[in-house]
Motif scaffolding. Structure first.
Motif, mmCIF file in Angstrom:
data_model
loop_
_atom_site.group_PDB
_atom_site.id
_atom_site.type_symbol
_atom_site.label_atom_id
_atom_site.label_comp_id
_atom_site.label_asym_id
_atom_site.label_seq_id
_atom_site.Cartn_x
_atom_site.Cartn_y
_atom_site.Cartn_z
ATOM 1 N N MET A 46 -15.496 -38.636 46.234
ATOM 2 C CA MET A 46 -16.211 -39.512 47.209
ATOM 3 C C MET A 46 -17.078 -38.837 47.989
ATOM 4 O O MET A 46 -18.294 -39.436 48.205
ATOM 5 N N ALA A 47 -17.023 -37.779 48.402
ATOM 6 C CA ALA A 47 -18.231 -37.127 49.267
ATOM 7 C C ALA A 47 -19.213 -36.691 48.346
ATOM 8 O O ALA A 47 -20.558 -36.686 48.963
ATOM 9 N N CYS A 48 -19.290 -36.766 47.129
ATOM 10 C CA CYS A 48 -20.533 -36.419 46.332
ATOM 11 C C CYS A 48 -20.915 -37.837 45.825
ATOM 12 O O CYS A 48 -21.942 -37.812 45.036
ATOM 13 N N GLY A 49 -20.467 -38.820 46.092
ATOM 14 C CA GLY A 49 -20.855 -40.206 45.728
ATOM 15 C C GLY A 49 -20.468 -40.733 44.357
ATOM 16 O O GLY A 49 -20.766 -41.802 43.825
ATOM 17 N N VAL A 50 -19.416 -40.159 43.732
ATOM 18 C CA VAL A 50 -19.153 -40.587 42.299
ATOM 19 C C VAL A 50 -18.081 -41.644 42.706
ATOM 20 O O VAL A 50 -18.136 -42.557 41.772
ATOM 21 N N LEU A 51 -17.358 -41.637 43.488
ATOM 22 C CA LEU A 51 -16.182 -42.533 43.732
ATOM 23 C C LEU A 51 -16.748 -43.251 45.392
ATOM 24 O O LEU A 51 -17.379 -42.505 46.179
ATOM 25 N N LYS A 52 -16.303 -44.636 45.388
ATOM 26 C CA LYS A 52 -16.450 -45.257 46.563
ATOM 27 C C LYS A 52 -15.080 -45.307 47.302
ATOM 28 O O LYS A 52 -14.295 -45.741 46.524
ATOM 29 N N PRO A 53 -14.976 -45.153 48.629
ATOM 30 C CA PRO A 53 -13.704 -45.360 49.253
ATOM 31 C C PRO A 53 -13.245 -46.555 49.301
ATOM 32 O O PRO A 53 -14.122 -47.599 49.307
ATOM 33 N N ASP A 54 -12.018 -46.965 49.072
ATOM 34 C CA ASP A 54 -11.810 -48.325 49.052
ATOM 35 C C ASP A 54 -11.675 -48.875 50.742
ATOM 36 O O ASP A 54 -12.020 -49.987 50.997
ATOM 37 N N SER A 55 -11.847 -47.940 51.610
ATOM 38 C CA SER A 55 -11.689 -48.337 53.194
ATOM 39 C C SER A 55 -12.108 -46.927 53.791
ATOM 40 O O SER A 55 -12.060 -45.835 53.529
ATOM 41 N N ILE A 78 -19.288 -29.273 41.245
ATOM 42 C CA ILE A 78 -18.870 -28.461 40.137
ATOM 43 C C ILE A 78 -17.643 -28.938 39.996
ATOM 44 O O ILE A 78 -16.480 -28.759 40.863
ATOM 45 N N SER A 79 -17.024 -29.808 39.129
ATOM 46 C CA SER A 79 -15.806 -30.242 38.685
ATOM 47 C C SER A 79 -14.998 -29.234 38.037
ATOM 48 O O SER A 79 -15.621 -28.093 37.640
ATOM 49 N N ASP A 80 -13.390 -29.511 38.334
ATOM 50 C CA ASP A 80 -12.629 -28.513 37.532
ATOM 51 C C ASP A 80 -13.017 -28.569 35.961
ATOM 52 O O ASP A 80 -12.668 -27.439 35.711
ATOM 53 N N THR A 145 -29.451 -26.856 46.246
ATOM 54 C CA THR A 145 -28.814 -28.245 47.115
ATOM 55 C C THR A 145 -28.356 -27.481 48.474
ATOM 56 O O THR A 145 -27.843 -26.327 48.504
ATOM 57 N N ARG A 146 -28.162 -28.416 49.405
ATOM 58 C CA ARG A 146 -27.729 -28.154 50.502
ATOM 59 C C ARG A 146 -26.168 -28.043 50.597
ATOM 60 O O ARG A 146 -25.676 -27.115 51.153
ATOM 61 N N TRP A 147 -25.593 -28.820 49.636
ATOM 62 C CA TRP A 147 -24.206 -28.833 49.626
ATOM 63 C C TRP A 147 -23.782 -28.384 48.176
ATOM 64 O O TRP A 147 -24.486 -28.944 47.481
ATOM 65 N N LEU A 148 -22.672 -27.545 48.079
ATOM 66 C CA LEU A 148 -22.301 -27.079 46.891
ATOM 67 C C LEU A 148 -20.765 -27.454 47.186
ATOM 68 O O LEU A 148 -20.016 -27.073 47.605
ATOM 69 N N PHE A 149 -20.375 -28.635 46.219
ATOM 70 C CA PHE A 149 -18.861 -28.950 46.065
ATOM 71 C C PHE A 149 -18.233 -28.425 44.947
ATOM 72 O O PHE A 149 -18.667 -28.515 43.876
#
Length: 300
Positions: A46-55, A78-80, A145-149
């Motif tokens: 959700m933080a990287c915009g792949v998923l949208k929060p339901d609320s 970077i996913s698992d 990038t500024r953010w690396l997940f």
């Protein structure tokens, strides 16, 4: 800064993330730790915009990230189980990311490939799990990038490579606007790199604190008393998270300032008292036990 306010996400009616509120500051190493199924990967997606929060609301630098390419270009995820193009080589993946991330440093990427012993033209499908993890990190760092997940970034890396990755992160933090967010089960690896940690359990955040502050506020105390009355008096007024007793030796996990805890216990003239520093792993176990995730219930 990343700000999540009361975000939730369900899959087929099952809550993966429940009412999470967390703040991640710029240029700090944020560790996301949690029990199995706690929602770490879902939060990162959700933080990287792949998923949208339901609320709820999730903002990166006060901008919504979902379906916002301008914000996503500041993020590398970077996913698992990182995806690579079929039959691609490391050099191919570098060219692929260069098309999306304008600041991708191809020269540095090729240089780091050589230093890590990764052949630039070899098929990634022939790489080991650890080699793929190394490649993912190098791609993420060179994207600038500024953010690396990072989702379980250290999983599969040998001790030497773990230290090498940490050194790269430290260099990035020193030289540019860079914020790594690391989700991991390997708490010992996070302990010497993170500035702040968030503990997740069953989809929610139990706590978020500066790591040093966290260590200063919870302690492991061992003590022995002359009488049950002295013992009861010493324990009265302490914020005890967990206690065990073997023979006459009490082992306590206590919240509060260490100096105040020691003064209170010493006022009841213990025969023996000692403070033992808690590791991040021990803090995690203590906090999740309070929330009902008791390791004793899992041992048959």
């Amino acid at each position: 800064m990343i700000t999540a306010k009361h975000i939730s996400k369900k899959f087929d009616g099952i809550a993966a993330v429940k009412d999470i509120s967390v703040t991640i500051k710029n240029r700090e190493v944020f560790g996301l730790i949690g029990t199995n199924g706690a929602g770490k990967s879902t939060f990162l997606r959700m933080a990287c915009g792949v998923l949208k929060p339901d609320s709820g609301e999730l903002l990166v630098d006060e901008r919504s990230v979902y379906e916002n390419n301008a914000v996503k270009r500041d993020i590398f995820y970077i996913s698992d189980d990182q995806y690579f193009l079929p039959n691609a080589s490391p050099q191919d993946m570098g060219k692929f990311y260069k098309d999306y991330y304008p600041d991708f440093d191809m020269a540095r990427f090729l240089d780091l490939l050589g230093k890590f012993g990764l052949e630039k033209r070899r098929k990634i499908s022939t790489f080991s799990k650890g080699m793929k993890k190394q490649l993912s990190v190098l791609l993420g760092v060179c994207a600038n990038t500024r953010w690396l997940f990072c989702d379980e970034t250290f999983d599969g890396l040998d001790p030497v490579m773990r230290q090498a990755v940490k050194s790269i992160f430290a260099g990035e933090l020193a030289n540019r606007d860079f914020t790594p967010v690391i989700a991991s089960h390997n708490l010992r690896e996070l302990e010497d790199i993170c500035d702040c940690v968030g503990i997740l359990h069953q989809g929610g955040v139990l706590m978020q604190k500066d790591l040093e502050e966290m260590k200063l506020n919870i302690h492991n105390i061992q003590c022995v008393f002359r009488s049950p009355e002295d013992e009861a008096g010493a324990f009265d007024g302490l914020d005890i998270v967990k206690s065990e007793k073997r023979g006459s030796l009490n082992t306590l996990t206590v919240r509060g300032r260490l100096e105040e805890i020691m003064v209170l216990i010493n006022s009841h003239a213990p025969i023996f008292i000692e403070s033992i520093p808690l590791t991040l792993e021990e803090i995690f176990i203590s906090e999740t036990e309070v929330a009902g995730y008791d390791i004793k219930k899992l041992i048959f």
